[in-house]
Design an enzyme around this catalytic site. Structure first.
Site, PDB file in Angstrom:
ATOM      1  N   SER A  37       5.129  -8.955  17.467  1.00  0.00           N
ATOM      2  CA  SER A  37       6.134  -7.916  17.714  1.00  0.00           C
ATOM      3  C   SER A  37       6.534  -7.776  19.179  1.00  0.00           C
ATOM      4  CB  SER A  37       5.610  -6.577  17.168  1.00  0.00           C
ATOM      5  OG  SER A  37       6.438  -5.508  17.545  1.00  0.00           O
ATOM      6  N   PHE A  50       0.797  -1.219   0.000  1.00  0.00           N
ATOM      7  CA  PHE A  50       0.000   0.000   0.000  1.00  0.00           C
ATOM      8  C   PHE A  50       0.838   1.281   0.000  1.00  0.00           C
ATOM      9  CE2 PHE A  50      -2.067  -3.380   2.477  1.00  0.00           C
ATOM     10  CZ  PHE A  50      -3.166  -3.630   1.661  1.00  0.00           C
ATOM     11  N   HIS A  53      -2.786  -1.260  13.340  1.00  0.00           N
ATOM     12  CA  HIS A  53      -3.120   0.143  13.529  1.00  0.00           C
ATOM     13  C   HIS A  53      -4.131   0.383  14.648  1.00  0.00           C
ATOM     14  CE1 HIS A  53      -0.548   0.812  10.305  1.00  0.00           C
ATOM     15  NE2 HIS A  53      -1.277   1.585   9.516  1.00  0.00           N
ATOM     16  N   GLY A  58       5.739  -4.858  10.667  1.00  0.00           N
ATOM     17  CA  GLY A  58       4.635  -4.841   9.712  1.00  0.00           C
ATOM     18  C   GLY A  58       5.149  -4.982   8.296  1.00  0.00           C
TER      19      GLY A  58
END
Length: 217
Positions: free
Chosen positions: A130, A24, A150, A52
């Site tokens: 993570s 993206f 997010h 990510g």
């Protein structure tokens, strides 16, 4: 970093691989990320880390910057897709679902993208959550690129887990920073504001990409 802002640019074949990869990130933001990665790699000589990875679009640029500086790019992702990539959500891609287990699996697409770019040997893929990997990590990194989940939980966890591992001269990069809620989710923006409040200063702004460095003033 001023000179690099004017001169650092990925090789044409690297930029082509970036544009061909699933993802993206717009080209202008990718170029800004590459500039930051080159600056961090040259100044610290340390690994460049992203949280990510998805299908490897931005990892291609980090790997190219790492190759140039003789270091390595580290990618952190569980490769099961973030919230907005799950079935029924806006960014879901059914071609990324593993038919055997019925879950998202972006790891094969990521590996193919790195192979196509000729950059596999310059990347270490850390596959897992993570915060868990951050808790086990034991050395400094030259760049931390936050582009994972997010939600506030995930974005904050990425910042709290990895900012302490950032070298004093390293760079913190946050993607999808939207001051206006009408443009996008606010969790990365809140992480960006927190970083500023905790002693980081802004180096550059390109679209939704923010590059920061710890202030030593």
């Amino acid at each position: 970093m001023t000179d690099l802002l004017e001169s650092a640019r990925p090789a044409p074949e690297v930029l082509a691989a970036f544009e061909a990869a699933t993802g993206f990130m717009p080209v202008d933001e990718g170029l800004a990320l590459y500039v930051a990665a080159v600056a961090a790699a040259r100044s610290t000589g340390l690994p460049l880390l992203e949280i990510g990875t998805y299908c490897g679009r931005s990892a291609i640029l980090l790997a190219a910057a790492a190759r140039e500086a003789g270091t390595v790019a580290l990618t952190v992702d569980h490769h099961r897709g973030s919230e907005e990539q799950q079935p029924g959500w806006e960014y879901h891609d059914p071609t990324l679902v593993d038919p055997e287990v019925g879950l998202m699996d972006t790891l094969p697409r990521f590996r193919r993208a790195l192979h196509a770019a000729g950059l596999e040997e310059h990347v270490v893929a850390l596959v897992g959550r993570s915060p868990r990997i951050a808790a086990l990590w034991g050395r400094p990194v030259g760049l931390v690129f936050i582009d994972g989940g997010h939600t506030d939980e995930h974005a904050t966890g990425d910042y709290e887990g990895w900012a302490p591992h950032l070298a004093p001269e390293g760079l913190l990069v946050v993607h999808d920073v939207f001051p206006d809620p009408a443009d996008g989710g606010q969790a990365p923006y809140r992480v960006y504001l927190r970083a500023l409040a905790e002693g980081f200063e802004e180096v550059s702004v390109t679209g939704s990409l923010r590059v920061l460095r710890r202030s030593h003033g």
